[in-house]
Each structure stands twice: as C-alpha cells, then as structure tokens.
Enzyme design. Structure first.
Site, PDB file in Angstrom:
ATOM      1  N   ILE A  54       0.850  -1.191   0.000  1.00 46.24           N
ATOM      2  CA  ILE A  54       0.000   0.000   0.000  1.00 46.24           C
ATOM      3  C   ILE A  54       0.890   1.248   0.000  1.00 46.24           C
ATOM      4  CG2 ILE A  54      -1.795   1.257   1.280  1.00 46.24           C
ATOM      5  CD1 ILE A  54      -2.709  -1.528   0.360  1.00 46.24           C
ATOM      6  N   ASN A 179      10.645   0.579   8.660  1.00 44.43           N
ATOM      7  CA  ASN A 179      10.924   2.016   8.556  1.00 44.43           C
ATOM      8  C   ASN A 179      12.116   2.352   7.662  1.00 44.43           C
ATOM      9  OD1 ASN A 179      12.576   0.868  10.474  1.00 44.43           O
ATOM     10  ND2 ASN A 179      12.528   2.625  11.850  1.00 44.43           N
ATOM     11  N   SER A 204      10.155  -6.657   6.154  1.00 45.82           N
ATOM     12  CA  SER A 204       8.825  -6.505   6.749  1.00 45.82           C
ATOM     13  C   SER A 204       7.772  -6.675   5.660  1.00 45.82           C
ATOM     14  CB  SER A 204       8.695  -5.115   7.363  1.00 45.82           C
ATOM     15  OG  SER A 204       7.331  -4.831   7.600  1.00 45.82           O
ATOM     16  N   GLU A 205       6.664  -7.280   6.017  1.00 48.11           N
ATOM     17  CA  GLU A 205       5.553  -7.460   5.068  1.00 48.11           C
ATOM     18  C   GLU A 205       4.959  -6.111   4.657  1.00 48.11           C
ATOM     19  OE1 GLU A 205       5.886  -8.586   8.099  1.00 48.11           O
ATOM     20  OE2 GLU A 205       4.063  -8.436   9.313  1.00 48.11           O
ATOM     21  N   PRO A 257       8.233  -7.025  21.644  1.00 44.55           N
ATOM     22  CA  PRO A 257       7.477  -8.295  21.700  1.00 44.55           C
ATOM     23  C   PRO A 257       7.961  -9.303  20.656  1.00 44.55           C
ATOM     24  CG  PRO A 257       5.982  -6.424  21.837  1.00 44.55           C
ATOM     25  CD  PRO A 257       7.341  -5.853  21.558  1.00 44.55           C
ATOM     26  N   THR A 258       8.258  -8.838  19.434  1.00 42.30           N
ATOM     27  CA  THR A 258       8.786  -9.763  18.421  1.00 42.30           C
ATOM     28  C   THR A 258      10.171 -10.244  18.832  1.00 42.30           C
ATOM     29  OG1 THR A 258       7.526  -8.630  16.712  1.00 42.30           O
ATOM     30  CG2 THR A 258       9.342  -9.989  15.961  1.00 42.30           C
ATOM     31  N   GLU A 276      17.910  -5.682  17.367  1.00 44.87           N
ATOM     32  CA  GLU A 276      17.769  -4.221  17.303  1.00 44.87           C
ATOM     33  C   GLU A 276      16.300  -3.910  17.537  1.00 44.87           C
ATOM     34  OE1 GLU A 276      19.915  -1.925  17.110  1.00 44.87           O
ATOM     35  OE2 GLU A 276      21.745  -2.933  16.463  1.00 44.87           O
ATOM     36  N   CYS A 310      13.482   4.207  15.508  1.00 47.16           N
ATOM     37  CA  CYS A 310      13.582   3.480  16.779  1.00 47.16           C
ATOM     38  C   CYS A 310      14.295   4.270  17.871  1.00 47.16           C
ATOM     39  CB  CYS A 310      14.314   2.170  16.550  1.00 47.16           C
ATOM     40  SG  CYS A 310      15.885   2.419  15.712  1.00 47.16           S
ATOM     41  N   GLU A 484      25.154  -3.108  15.637  1.00 49.33           N
ATOM     42  CA  GLU A 484      25.334  -3.059  14.188  1.00 49.33           C
ATOM     43  C   GLU A 484      26.324  -1.936  13.872  1.00 49.33           C
ATOM     44  OE1 GLU A 484      21.164  -3.024  12.654  1.00 49.33           O
ATOM     45  OE2 GLU A 484      21.609  -5.098  12.151  1.00 49.33           O
TER      46      GLU A 484
HETATM   47  P1  NAD Z   1       7.665  -5.974  14.262  1.00 50.92           P
HETATM   48  O1  NAD Z   1       8.298  -6.460  15.496  1.00 50.92           O
HETATM   49  O2  NAD Z   1       6.202  -5.989  14.152  1.00 50.92           O
HETATM   50  O3  NAD Z   1       8.212  -6.785  12.979  1.00 50.92           O
HETATM   51  C1  NAD Z   1       9.576  -6.848  12.684  1.00 50.92           C
HETATM   52  C2  NAD Z   1       9.831  -8.028  11.762  1.00 50.92           C
HETATM   53  O4  NAD Z   1       9.678  -9.245  12.494  1.00 50.92           O
HETATM   54  C3  NAD Z   1       8.877  -8.123  10.574  1.00 50.92           C
HETATM   55  O5  NAD Z   1       9.616  -8.505   9.429  1.00 50.92           O
HETATM   56  C4  NAD Z   1       7.924  -9.235  10.999  1.00 50.92           C
HETATM   57  O6  NAD Z   1       7.339  -9.925   9.911  1.00 50.92           O
HETATM   58  C5  NAD Z   1       8.861 -10.136  11.763  1.00 50.92           C
HETATM   59  N1  NAD Z   1       8.223 -11.031  12.736  1.00 50.92           N
HETATM   60  C6  NAD Z   1       7.087 -10.833  13.444  1.00 50.92           C
HETATM   61  N2  NAD Z   1       6.860 -11.891  14.252  1.00 50.92           N
HETATM   62  C7  NAD Z   1       7.860 -12.776  14.044  1.00 50.92           C
HETATM   63  C8  NAD Z   1       8.169 -14.064  14.584  1.00 50.92           C
HETATM   64  N3  NAD Z   1       7.419 -14.652  15.513  1.00 50.92           N
HETATM   65  N4  NAD Z   1       9.295 -14.680  14.141  1.00 50.92           N
HETATM   66  C9  NAD Z   1      10.091 -14.097  13.223  1.00 50.92           C
HETATM   67  N5  NAD Z   1       9.827 -12.895  12.673  1.00 50.92           N
HETATM   68  C10 NAD Z   1       8.726 -12.242  13.085  1.00 50.92           C
HETATM   69  O7  NAD Z   1       8.236  -4.495  14.047  1.00 50.92           O
HETATM   70  P2  NAD Z   1       7.815  -3.402  12.980  1.00 50.92           P
HETATM   71  O8  NAD Z   1       6.441  -2.917  13.342  1.00 50.92           O
HETATM   72  O9  NAD Z   1       8.080  -3.918  11.626  1.00 50.92           O
HETATM   73  O10 NAD Z   1       8.882  -2.245  13.276  1.00 50.92           O
HETATM   74  C11 NAD Z   1       8.730  -1.308  14.305  1.00 50.92           C
HETATM   75  C12 NAD Z   1       9.563  -1.704  15.514  1.00 50.92           C
HETATM   76  O11 NAD Z   1      10.914  -1.917  15.113  1.00 50.92           O
HETATM   77  C13 NAD Z   1       9.604  -0.621  16.551  1.00 50.92           C
HETATM   78  O12 NAD Z   1       9.499  -1.181  17.836  1.00 50.92           O
HETATM   79  C14 NAD Z   1      10.982  -0.012  16.358  1.00 50.92           C
HETATM   80  O13 NAD Z   1      11.502   0.622  17.495  1.00 50.92           O
HETATM   81  C15 NAD Z   1      11.788  -1.205  15.965  1.00 50.92           C
HETATM   82  N6  NAD Z   1      13.002  -0.802  15.242  1.00 50.92           N
HETATM   83  C16 NAD Z   1      14.212  -0.938  15.869  1.00 50.92           C
HETATM   84  C17 NAD Z   1      15.370  -0.519  15.226  1.00 50.92           C
HETATM   85  C18 NAD Z   1      16.721  -0.646  15.889  1.00 50.92           C
HETATM   86  O14 NAD Z   1      17.728  -0.570  15.194  1.00 50.92           O
HETATM   87  N7  NAD Z   1      16.801  -0.820  17.187  1.00 50.92           N
HETATM   88  C19 NAD Z   1      15.290   0.019  13.944  1.00 50.92           C
HETATM   89  C20 NAD Z   1      14.035   0.132  13.340  1.00 50.92           C
HETATM   90  C21 NAD Z   1      12.898  -0.282  14.004  1.00 50.92           C
END
Ligand code: NAD
Length: 510
Positions: A54, A179, A204-205, A257-258, A276, A310, A484
C-alpha cells in the site's frame, strides 16, 4: 501500472495498474520483478498468500507480493547453505570488491532507489534521497573495505603457540522492520557477507520491495548466486527461517514483543543473535542550551520519518528556565514543516507507513489527552488521502503517563519539566528501554557526566539521531543485544577458532 505518458517502460507483473506509481521527475525503471530473490535471480511463486503493498501517501495498492511457501523458504536456505563454503573461501579482498562495487551501483542509482523507497515507506524523497540507499551504500563500502582486514591473532606460549582463525558463522537470517527497508537489509548483509557468511533476508511485510533491489544490485556487482536471498512473508515465515537447523544466526530489527519471540526461538537452537529493538529514549535540554540547536535536535528526534525511528528521543525533558522559549520556537518551526506529497522534493513531512500505525499513534494521542497532558500542537489526522498525522507535541507530561512510558513510533513528542541534573538523570533512565539518549547543554563537563550515566547504547551530546556506519549502533536493556555498524558488528557475524600447536614432544601421564 505505468511510469509516465511518454515512457515506453512497461509494468512488470508484480505491480498493479495504478497512476500513483509515476515517478515524480524520473522514470520508474527499477521495479523489482518478482516476490522473492533466490539463488541469484528473481523467483516468482504465487502459491503463498498475497501481501498487498500500500502506498502510504494515497492508501492505494501499488503492488502485490506473495508470502514464501515452504518450498521457497527451503530453496532460499538451500541456496544460502550451498553457496557459503565457496563464498567463505574467497579472499576478503575479493569479497570486499563485490560489496564495494554494489555500493557504487547504489550511489549511481540513488534517485531511482529513493523513489522506490518512498513508494515502499511513504517517507519523503527529501529524506530517502539522502538517508536510505546512501546509508546502505556506506555500509557496503565500509564492510567491503574491512573484509580484507579480518584476521585472527598469534599467541606465543613459550616454544608452543596458538593461532586464532576468524571464521564465518554460516547461514545468517536477517529480519527487517518497515521504517528503513534498504538500510536495514544492508546493515545486516554487509557485515555478514564481509565475514564470509551467506544470508536469507525477510523484509517486513509492510515494505517488501526495497530489499529485492538490494539483492539485484549485489548480483549485478558479481555476488555469487545464493549468497544473499530475499523471501517475503509475515512472522510465520520469519519463524520458519529461525527454526531451521541450517541457520547459525538471526539478526532482527523489530519491536520488543517480536524480539522476545525471535530470541526465544533462536535460543532453542543455541543460535547467535543480534536484536535491534524498540525504544523510548530521553532527550534532556538544560537552561544553558542553544535553543535553536535544541529545537533542531527535538525535531530530528521526533519528526524525521514521521516519527518512525527506533532511536527517537520522544521523552523531551526541558529545564524550567528554557521551557517557554523552547516550546515557542518548536511551535514556530513546526509550522514551517511542508506536509504533502512525499515525492515532491519540497515535502519535509510525509504520511505514516500504514493505516494501522496511524491508528496506533492516534490512540496514544487520545490517551495523552485523557491522562491530562497539554496538547501544544497537532494531534489530528489530516483531511486528505493517505495516512497523514500532524506533528504533535504534548507539554506538562508526567513520567507516569502512557505517552511517556510506551513506544508510540509516530510523530508524537512528550515534553516533561525538570529542575536539576540530580533529579532528571534517574528519571531519564527510569525505563525498560535503553536504545538512545541525548543531552543539550553548553556545560561540557556536565554533558560527559550525563552521557556516562545514561543507560543507553547510543548517546548524543548537542546532536540527535546520527547513525554513521563507522560508529556502533544498538541498545541496552530491552532495546537489544549486540551492535550493528562499525568494527563491533564483525564480532557478531564471525567466530574465533583457536588452533594449538605443539613444537616439541608431547608428555602424557601414562
Ligand atoms: P515488528 O516487530 O512488528 O516486525 C519486525 C519483523 O519481524 C517483521 O519482518 C515481521 O514480519 C517479523 N516477525 C514478526 N513476528 C515474528 C516471529 N514470531 N518470528 C520471526 N519474525 C517475526 O516491528 P515493525 O512494526 O516492523 O517495526 C517497528 C519496531 O521496530 C519498533 O518497535 C521499532 O523501534 C523497531 N526498530 C528498531 C530498530 C533498531 O535498530 N533498534 C530500527 C528500526 C525499528
């Protein structure tokens, strides 16, 4: 889909017929052509469930990929496994040359890659043209240069000695957030590949397109088939990758949580991890700070990428003497934000990545008002198509309020009052997260004292949100494990083997 009325370029099958995809001043010649990239080539397979792409600026579906079936996951892992020994057997100079060539191609195609990044994420071209393919290229160049320097050491033990070999881990899995899809793919792939590992990356999807271009460019630069593969899917595909015995390491960028789930799954196979994760970082502004610089730091740390960063400093602690001046200048400068079409280079503030993410942020804004924070500006969805939210500032925020405790991941700043250093530092650290932290002050001694006291992996003095490839980036506490970028990343993508050498006879008890 077509590019523009006078362009002969034809839409590849992945893309939908929509006018939205017209590049704002160029031709969209760099579209990925299939859902996955496996063993050196695009790999189409419509067997898995459809994932719509989208465009956040309009809400239109611009492309559609398919989730990886078990067969696609297996093909990617098999390709990565098969390619790894030969890739590791190349010299570091040879591996590095390919990564550096890919960096050059990325820079040459920065415009097209930035347009695609804007379609994938909705971030303004003003940002994507300087922060995404460019920082991805920096990582490929930096680790490409480092590949030839990776060595073990010699340890003399009298006449005997030990030497260490720095060896790759094997097949690594990278899992990305939405992001920074190009940057995240390269921040993981560049150090992994430099060390002689191979990788299967799952974007990410929400933003599945950009990593495919990374794979395509690496291949064009000479990367052997199977060394870097991309498969699409939601968490279930990520979970399958992690559970596979062929995988030695998992690097996730995502939410806490992930992170808990991925870390636990990796632990059962005793796999290496880099995590991360999210944050709720503090930014402390003292009375003696330069107001304009402090406002710049707060804007960079809250509204860049529509607040979807993040390491954002979303808890802005402002000392009493500077508070009114800070809020006044902040309001004036936010008025100057150019909110609109993210493909217009003049636009400086774009939509959020998805309706869901915008609804989450709106929920937090409602919570802030309910719990008694004072709305200084913003707070509303814009009356236009797409997922636009106004840059939002709350003042008089208390430490206990939800908007001061939970990661929002949207353009919502919480301003908190404080009186002195002794009081503010423990408050800044009173969070389960530990990704970043910043301080604005002209008192250098105080700045370094506070940087030392911060419980965070990345700290800023009179600046905010820099992330150059030369410096380690990562979190403490719930914000992550490992680092990283920089030389530090090498430790997370390689292992040491000790080889003991006896020069004389060997004694034994019997
Ligand atoms: P998310 O946790 O929803 O998803 C991250 C990835 O994990 C996606 O590709 C998703 O498909 C995958 N995933 C989900 N469940 C999984 C499972 N059980 N096993 C394996 N993979 C799984 O995060 P988001 O909404 O895509 O991104 C936002 C989050 O990412 C925010 O909390 C942000 O702070 C964090 N983030 C951290 C950094 C960093 O460098 N620290 C950088 C960017 C974003």
């Amino acid at each position: 889909m077509w590019c523009c009325p006078d362009c002969n370029w034809r839409a590849p099958p992945l893309f939908r017929k929509t006018r939205t995809s017209i590049g704002f001043d160029g031709h969209m010649t760099t579209q990925p052509t299939a859902s996955h990239f496996v063993n050196g080539a695009y790999h189409g397979n419509a067997g898995g469930s459809a994932i719509p792409v989208i465009y956040p600026a309009t809400g239109e579906e611009i492309a559609r990929v398919h989730s990886a079936t078990d067969a696609v996951v297996d093909a990617a892992l098999a390709a990565a496994r098969a390619a790894q020994p030969a890739w590791a057997a190349m010299t570091g100079t040879e591996r590095g040359r390919i990564l550096r060539r890919a960096a050059d191609i990325m820079r040459e195609r920065n415009h097209e890659l930035s347009v695609l990044e804007t379609f994938d994420t909705g971030k303004p071209y003003q940002e994507t043209s300087v922060a995404d393919a460019t920082s991805a290229a920096d990582a490929l160049e930096y680790f490409g240069g480092m590949a030839a320097t990776l060595t073990g050491e010699h340890i003399q033990l009298g006449h005997d000695w030990v030497y260490t070999r720095r060896e790759p881990l094997g097949v690594c899995v990278g899992i990305g957030a939405w992001n920074y899809p190009t940057q995240i793919a390269c921040w993981k792939a560049a150090p992994a590949l430099a060390c002689g590992n191979t990788m299967v990356f799952k974007p990410s999807e929400t933003t599945p397109l950009c990593a495919l271009k990374v794979a395509e460019i690496l291949t064009e630069a000479g990367l052997p088939a199977g060394v870097f593969n991309v498969v699409q899917g939601l968490g279930d595909v990520g979970a399958k990758l992690i559970a596979d015995d062929r995988v030695a390491k998992v690097s996730l960028t995502g939410s806490v949580p992930t992170g808990r789930k991925v870390y636990a799954a990796a632990a059962s196979g005793i796999k290496n991890v880099t995590m991360e994760l999210g944050g709720k970082s503090p930014l402390i502004i003292f009375d003696d700070a330069n107001v304009e610089n402090a406002v710049s730091g707060a804007i960079l740390g809250n509204f860049y990428s529509s607040g979807q960063v993040c390491s954002n400093g979303t808890r802005v602690f402002v000392q009493g003497g500077i508070k009114e001046a800070f809020l006044d200048r902040l309001s004036v400068r936010l008025e100057a934000a150019v909110i609109g079409d993210p493909q217009d280079p003049k636009t400086s503030f774009g939509p959020m990545v998805s309706e869901r993410q915008m609804e989450i942020a709106l929920g937090y804004i409602a919570k802030g008002q309910e719990e008694g924070a004072r709305l200084v500006c913003g707070g509303k969805r814009l009356n236009r198509n797409g997922f636009y939210l106004q840059p939002t500032v709350f003042a008089d925020v208390a430490d206990t309020m939800t908007i001061a405790r939970e990661e929002i991941f949207g353009p919502v700043m919480a301003v908190l009052d404080f009186d002195d250093e002794a009081e503010v530092v423990p408050r800044a650290n009173a969070t389960e997260f530990g990704l970043a932290a910043g301080v604005f002050t002209r008192d250098l001694t105080r700045a370094h004292r506070i940087a030392a006291a911060f419980e965070a992996g990345t700290c800023y003095i009179n600046t905010y949100n820099d992330a150059p490839v030369e410096a380690p980036f990562g979190g403490s506490k719930l914000s992550g494990v490992g680092r990283e970028n920089s030389k530090a990343a090498i430790e997370h993508y390689s292992q040491l083997k000790s080889v003991y050498v006896r020069m004389g006879d060997l004694e034994a008890p019997f």
